[in-house]
Design a protein around this motif. Structure first.
Motif, PDB file in Angstrom:
ATOM      1  N   THR A 245       0.812  -1.222   0.000  1.00 26.22           N
ATOM      2  CA  THR A 245       0.000   0.000   0.000  1.00 26.22           C
ATOM      3  C   THR A 245       0.844   1.270   0.000  1.00 26.22           C
ATOM      4  O   THR A 245       0.309   2.368  -0.136  1.00 26.22           O
ATOM      5  CB  THR A 245      -0.919   0.036   1.232  1.00 26.22           C
ATOM      6  OG1 THR A 245      -0.123   0.069   2.419  1.00 26.22           O
ATOM      7  CG2 THR A 245      -1.846  -1.156   1.262  1.00 26.22           C
ATOM      8  N   VAL A 246       2.175   1.144   0.170  1.00 31.86           N
ATOM      9  CA  VAL A 246       3.046   2.308   0.356  1.00 31.86           C
ATOM     10  C   VAL A 246       4.014   2.446  -0.814  1.00 31.86           C
ATOM     11  O   VAL A 246       4.661   1.477  -1.225  1.00 31.86           O
ATOM     12  CB  VAL A 246       3.838   2.202   1.675  1.00 31.86           C
ATOM     13  CG1 VAL A 246       4.699   3.441   1.875  1.00 31.86           C
ATOM     14  CG2 VAL A 246       2.882   2.020   2.852  1.00 31.86           C
ATOM     15  N   GLU A 247       4.114   3.656  -1.336  1.00 31.35           N
ATOM     16  CA  GLU A 247       5.064   3.951  -2.408  1.00 31.35           C
ATOM     17  C   GLU A 247       6.374   4.418  -1.779  1.00 31.35           C
ATOM     18  O   GLU A 247       6.469   5.541  -1.293  1.00 31.35           O
ATOM     19  CB  GLU A 247       4.514   5.044  -3.326  1.00 31.35           C
ATOM     20  CG  GLU A 247       5.452   5.403  -4.468  1.00 31.35           C
ATOM     21  CD  GLU A 247       4.966   6.600  -5.264  1.00 31.35           C
ATOM     22  OE1 GLU A 247       5.413   6.768  -6.408  1.00 31.35           O
ATOM     23  OE2 GLU A 247       4.145   7.379  -4.733  1.00 31.35           O
ATOM     24  N   TRP A 248       7.371   3.555  -1.787  1.00 32.61           N
ATOM     25  CA  TRP A 248       8.650   3.893  -1.168  1.00 32.61           C
ATOM     26  C   TRP A 248       9.656   4.285  -2.242  1.00 32.61           C
ATOM     27  O   TRP A 248       9.862   3.567  -3.203  1.00 32.61           O
ATOM     28  CB  TRP A 248       9.176   2.711  -0.359  1.00 32.61           C
ATOM     29  CG  TRP A 248      10.393   3.064   0.450  1.00 32.61           C
ATOM     30  CD1 TRP A 248      10.425   3.601   1.688  1.00 32.61           C
ATOM     31  CD2 TRP A 248      11.749   2.916   0.036  1.00 32.61           C
ATOM     32  NE1 TRP A 248      11.710   3.805   2.095  1.00 32.61           N
ATOM     33  CE2 TRP A 248      12.557   3.400   1.089  1.00 32.61           C
ATOM     34  CE3 TRP A 248      12.376   2.450  -1.118  1.00 32.61           C
ATOM     35  CZ2 TRP A 248      13.941   3.414   1.033  1.00 32.61           C
ATOM     36  CZ3 TRP A 248      13.756   2.462  -1.183  1.00 32.61           C
ATOM     37  CH2 TRP A 248      14.529   2.938  -0.113  1.00 32.61           C
ATOM     38  N   LYS A 249      10.293   5.452  -2.073  1.00 39.59           N
ATOM     39  CA  LYS A 249      11.267   5.907  -3.060  1.00 39.59           C
ATOM     40  C   LYS A 249      12.668   6.052  -2.488  1.00 39.59           C
ATOM     41  O   LYS A 249      13.631   5.573  -3.048  1.00 39.59           O
ATOM     42  CB  LYS A 249      10.813   7.238  -3.676  1.00 39.59           C
ATOM     43  CG  LYS A 249       9.626   7.092  -4.613  1.00 39.59           C
ATOM     44  CD  LYS A 249       9.323   8.407  -5.311  1.00 39.59           C
ATOM     45  CE  LYS A 249       8.183   8.230  -6.321  1.00 39.59           C
ATOM     46  NZ  LYS A 249       7.865   9.512  -7.013  1.00 39.59           N
ATOM     47  N   LYS A 250      12.778   6.783  -1.356  1.00 37.16           N
ATOM     48  CA  LYS A 250      14.101   6.965  -0.765  1.00 37.16           C
ATOM     49  C   LYS A 250      13.975   7.045   0.754  1.00 37.16           C
ATOM     50  O   LYS A 250      12.930   7.403   1.285  1.00 37.16           O
ATOM     51  CB  LYS A 250      14.777   8.226  -1.302  1.00 37.16           C
ATOM     52  CG  LYS A 250      14.083   9.522  -0.926  1.00 37.16           C
ATOM     53  CD  LYS A 250      14.895  10.723  -1.407  1.00 37.16           C
ATOM     54  CE  LYS A 250      14.271  12.027  -0.904  1.00 37.16           C
ATOM     55  NZ  LYS A 250      15.069  13.189  -1.285  1.00 37.16           N
ATOM     56  N   PRO A 251      15.045   6.692   1.459  1.00 39.30           N
ATOM     57  CA  PRO A 251      14.985   6.628   2.921  1.00 39.30           C
ATOM     58  C   PRO A 251      14.820   8.001   3.569  1.00 39.30           C
ATOM     59  O   PRO A 251      15.449   8.976   3.173  1.00 39.30           O
ATOM     60  CB  PRO A 251      16.349   6.020   3.304  1.00 39.30           C
ATOM     61  CG  PRO A 251      16.871   5.401   2.050  1.00 39.30           C
ATOM     62  CD  PRO A 251      16.340   6.239   0.938  1.00 39.30           C
ATOM     63  N   THR A 252      13.977   8.070   4.595  1.00 42.18           N
ATOM     64  CA  THR A 252      13.815   9.250   5.433  1.00 42.18           C
ATOM     65  C   THR A 252      13.455   8.763   6.836  1.00 42.18           C
ATOM     66  O   THR A 252      13.271   7.567   7.059  1.00 42.18           O
ATOM     67  CB  THR A 252      12.689  10.177   4.926  1.00 42.18           C
ATOM     68  OG1 THR A 252      11.443   9.480   5.007  1.00 42.18           O
ATOM     69  CG2 THR A 252      12.930  10.627   3.490  1.00 42.18           C
ATOM     70  N   GLY A 273      -8.078   1.012   5.527  1.00 44.56           N
ATOM     71  CA  GLY A 273      -8.179   2.395   5.053  1.00 44.56           C
ATOM     72  C   GLY A 273      -7.141   2.712   3.998  1.00 44.56           C
ATOM     73  O   GLY A 273      -7.423   3.427   3.023  1.00 44.56           O
ATOM     74  N   LEU A 274      -5.934   2.194   4.156  1.00 49.53           N
ATOM     75  CA  LEU A 274      -4.877   2.426   3.167  1.00 49.53           C
ATOM     76  C   LEU A 274      -5.251   1.804   1.821  1.00 49.53           C
ATOM     77  O   LEU A 274      -5.068   2.431   0.766  1.00 49.53           O
ATOM     78  CB  LEU A 274      -3.554   1.822   3.663  1.00 49.53           C
ATOM     79  CG  LEU A 274      -2.949   2.394   4.963  1.00 49.53           C
ATOM     80  CD1 LEU A 274      -1.617   1.711   5.266  1.00 49.53           C
ATOM     81  CD2 LEU A 274      -2.759   3.896   4.859  1.00 49.53           C
ATOM     82  N   LYS A 275      -5.773   0.589   1.864  1.00 54.77           N
ATOM     83  CA  LYS A 275      -6.147  -0.075   0.616  1.00 54.77           C
ATOM     84  C   LYS A 275      -7.299   0.653  -0.072  1.00 54.77           C
ATOM     85  O   LYS A 275      -7.324   0.776  -1.306  1.00 54.77           O
ATOM     86  CB  LYS A 275      -6.527  -1.529   0.899  1.00 54.77           C
ATOM     87  CG  LYS A 275      -5.333  -2.392   1.308  1.00 54.77           C
ATOM     88  CD  LYS A 275      -5.748  -3.828   1.595  1.00 54.77           C
ATOM     89  CE  LYS A 275      -4.547  -4.689   1.959  1.00 54.77           C
ATOM     90  NZ  LYS A 275      -4.935  -6.075   2.287  1.00 54.77           N
ATOM     91  N   ALA A 276      -8.249   1.138   0.719  1.00 56.30           N
ATOM     92  CA  ALA A 276      -9.375   1.889   0.148  1.00 56.30           C
ATOM     93  C   ALA A 276      -8.881   3.166  -0.521  1.00 56.30           C
ATOM     94  O   ALA A 276      -9.357   3.536  -1.610  1.00 56.30           O
ATOM     95  CB  ALA A 276     -10.390   2.214   1.228  1.00 56.30           C
ATOM     96  N   LYS A 284      -0.423   4.193  -4.895  1.00 53.38           N
ATOM     97  CA  LYS A 284      -0.019   3.907  -3.530  1.00 53.38           C
ATOM     98  C   LYS A 284       0.157   5.220  -2.769  1.00 53.38           C
ATOM     99  O   LYS A 284       0.301   6.284  -3.360  1.00 53.38           O
ATOM    100  CB  LYS A 284       1.294   3.118  -3.517  1.00 53.38           C
ATOM    101  CG  LYS A 284       1.198   1.719  -4.095  1.00 53.38           C
ATOM    102  CD  LYS A 284       2.543   1.005  -3.978  1.00 53.38           C
ATOM    103  CE  LYS A 284       2.454  -0.412  -4.521  1.00 53.38           C
ATOM    104  NZ  LYS A 284       3.753  -1.124  -4.385  1.00 53.38           N
ATOM    105  N   LEU A 285       0.162   5.126  -1.456  1.00 54.29           N
ATOM    106  CA  LEU A 285       0.327   6.320  -0.630  1.00 54.29           C
ATOM    107  C   LEU A 285       1.800   6.576  -0.328  1.00 54.29           C
ATOM    108  O   LEU A 285       2.589   5.646  -0.173  1.00 54.29           O
ATOM    109  CB  LEU A 285      -0.432   6.160   0.684  1.00 54.29           C
ATOM    110  CG  LEU A 285      -1.951   6.039   0.580  1.00 54.29           C
ATOM    111  CD1 LEU A 285      -2.559   5.888   1.973  1.00 54.29           C
ATOM    112  CD2 LEU A 285      -2.547   7.252  -0.118  1.00 54.29           C
ATOM    113  N   LYS A 286       2.158   7.847  -0.228  1.00 55.67           N
ATOM    114  CA  LYS A 286       3.511   8.220   0.159  1.00 55.67           C
ATOM    115  C   LYS A 286       3.663   8.010   1.672  1.00 55.67           C
ATOM    116  O   LYS A 286       2.689   8.080   2.417  1.00 55.67           O
ATOM    117  CB  LYS A 286       3.785   9.670  -0.213  1.00 55.67           C
ATOM    118  CG  LYS A 286       3.706   9.931  -1.717  1.00 55.67           C
ATOM    119  CD  LYS A 286       3.870  11.397  -2.039  1.00 55.67           C
ATOM    120  CE  LYS A 286       3.742  11.629  -3.542  1.00 55.67           C
ATOM    121  NZ  LYS A 286       3.837  13.071  -3.885  1.00 55.67           N
TER     122      LYS A 286
END
Length: 345
Positions: A245-252, A273-276, A284-286
């Protein structure tokens, strides 16, 4: 242009120097005075407002400098401007107070600051402090603005300051300026932590720290680098988070929080809720979007900074330690907290 400040200014105040009577001068008068300067003058002053105005005007050019008369050493006007703007450093010097073991941690922003503040409080028995030792006296005047976090461990009188910067470049900039300030104003902290994200790769992150230190006499240690009496400890943040469900791009720091809320079971609670939202938005969510949803589900109605601090403080010791160890941060944090002897047990 030269600004002379400090208590021993007489040695630098020749017949051509301007001994500026800053008392009873309003801002308009200060601005008019600075506007009249050509750049060839030497101004002797104890006014921070006047120093700020002059530093802004003459921040370019290596020949423009602030001289701290107590040591006879100088900063470029650019360094003076940045110390004032980003660290609220009192460049008039004259520090006082008790000598105590002290660490400083530079982080990228306010959310990072609250995360690490909570880590030190949770794991290493620090509490918030309004007292500042000699080596942190320069920031005492801005503490009421909540511009940074000052912590103290009572049992061994150990201090730690967590200072937010403006991104990776801000952390590196503040590191260099702080090291220069320690030399010019003749004070020192034992350890400086440098917490930055892996923007490209770990080696590039480490190279940015080493590049800044190339302007100082330094040597490598097992934890980082020694500059004078101070050890610089890199904390490289890079812990990927994988979830459908999460769009991962770079570490923070958000990734550290994602791992923590997953271990604490909060992520599973908000998964429906994330899937909805994924389906509704078509993406996907950031990570930060997930954190706002977690904040709401947790019942915290403050800001994200407050949520980070609260959640870390309420998390289980084993889960927090597991995340920090997996991220490769635990040893550096133990060292900055002055607990390395315990860490070897």
């Amino acid at each position: 242009m030269r600004i002379v400040t400090g208590n021993r200014f007489e040695a630098f105040a020749d017949e051509r120097a301007i001994l500026f009577p800053e008392y009873r001068k309003n801002r308009d008068e200060l601005i008019d005075f600075v506007d009249s300067l050509t750049g060839e003058e030497t101004v002797v002053t104890a006014s921070l407002e006047l120093i700020d105005l002059i530093a802004w005007k003459f921040r370019r050019g290596e020949e423009n400098a602030l001289i701290y008369s107590d040591t006879g050493k100088s900063l470029t006007m650019k360094e003076t401007y940045e110390l004032r703007k980003y660290l609220d450093f009192d460049v008039r010097g004259g520090f006082s107070g008790e000598k105590a073991r002290t660490s400083v941690l530079f982080v990228e922003g306010k959310t990072d600051s609250k995360f690490f503040k909570a880590v030190f409080k949770k794991l290493f028995e620090f509490k918030e402090s309004r007292e500042a030792p000699y080596s942190l006296r320069f920031i005492e005047r801005v503490f009421e603005r909540d511009n940074f976090d000052l912590l103290k461990r009572e049992e061994d009188n150990y201090y730690l300051a967590v200072l937010p910067s403006e991104g990776n470049s801000g952390v590196i900039r503040n590191l260099g300026n702080f090291l220069r300030a320690m030399d010019v104003f003749d004070f020192a902290v034992e350890r400086i932590g440098v917490a930055i994200d892996i923007d490209e790769d770990r080696e590039a992150a480490l190279a940015s720290i080493a590049g800044k230190l190339s302007g100082f006499e330094h040597r490598k240690t097992s934890m980082g680098y020694i500059v004078g009496k101070t050890e610089v400890v890199p904390l490289i943040i890079g812990l990927p988070f994988e979830d459908e469900t999460v769009e991962w791009k770079k570490p923070t720091v958000e990734d550290l929080m994602l791992h923590l809320i997953a271990r604490e079971g909060l992520l599973e609670r908000i998964k429906p809720g994330l899937k909805a939202l994924n389906e509704s938005l078509g993406r996907k969510l950031k990570p930060k979007e997930v954190m706002y949803l977690a904040l709401s589900a947790y019942g915290h109605w403050g800001n994200l900074e407050g949520f980070y601090e609260l959640f870390v403080m309420r998390s289980r010791f084993r889960n927090l330690k597991a995340v920090l160890r997996e991220a490769g941060l635990m040893n550096g944090l133990i060292y900055l907290a002055g607990r390395e002897k315990e860490g070897r047990r």
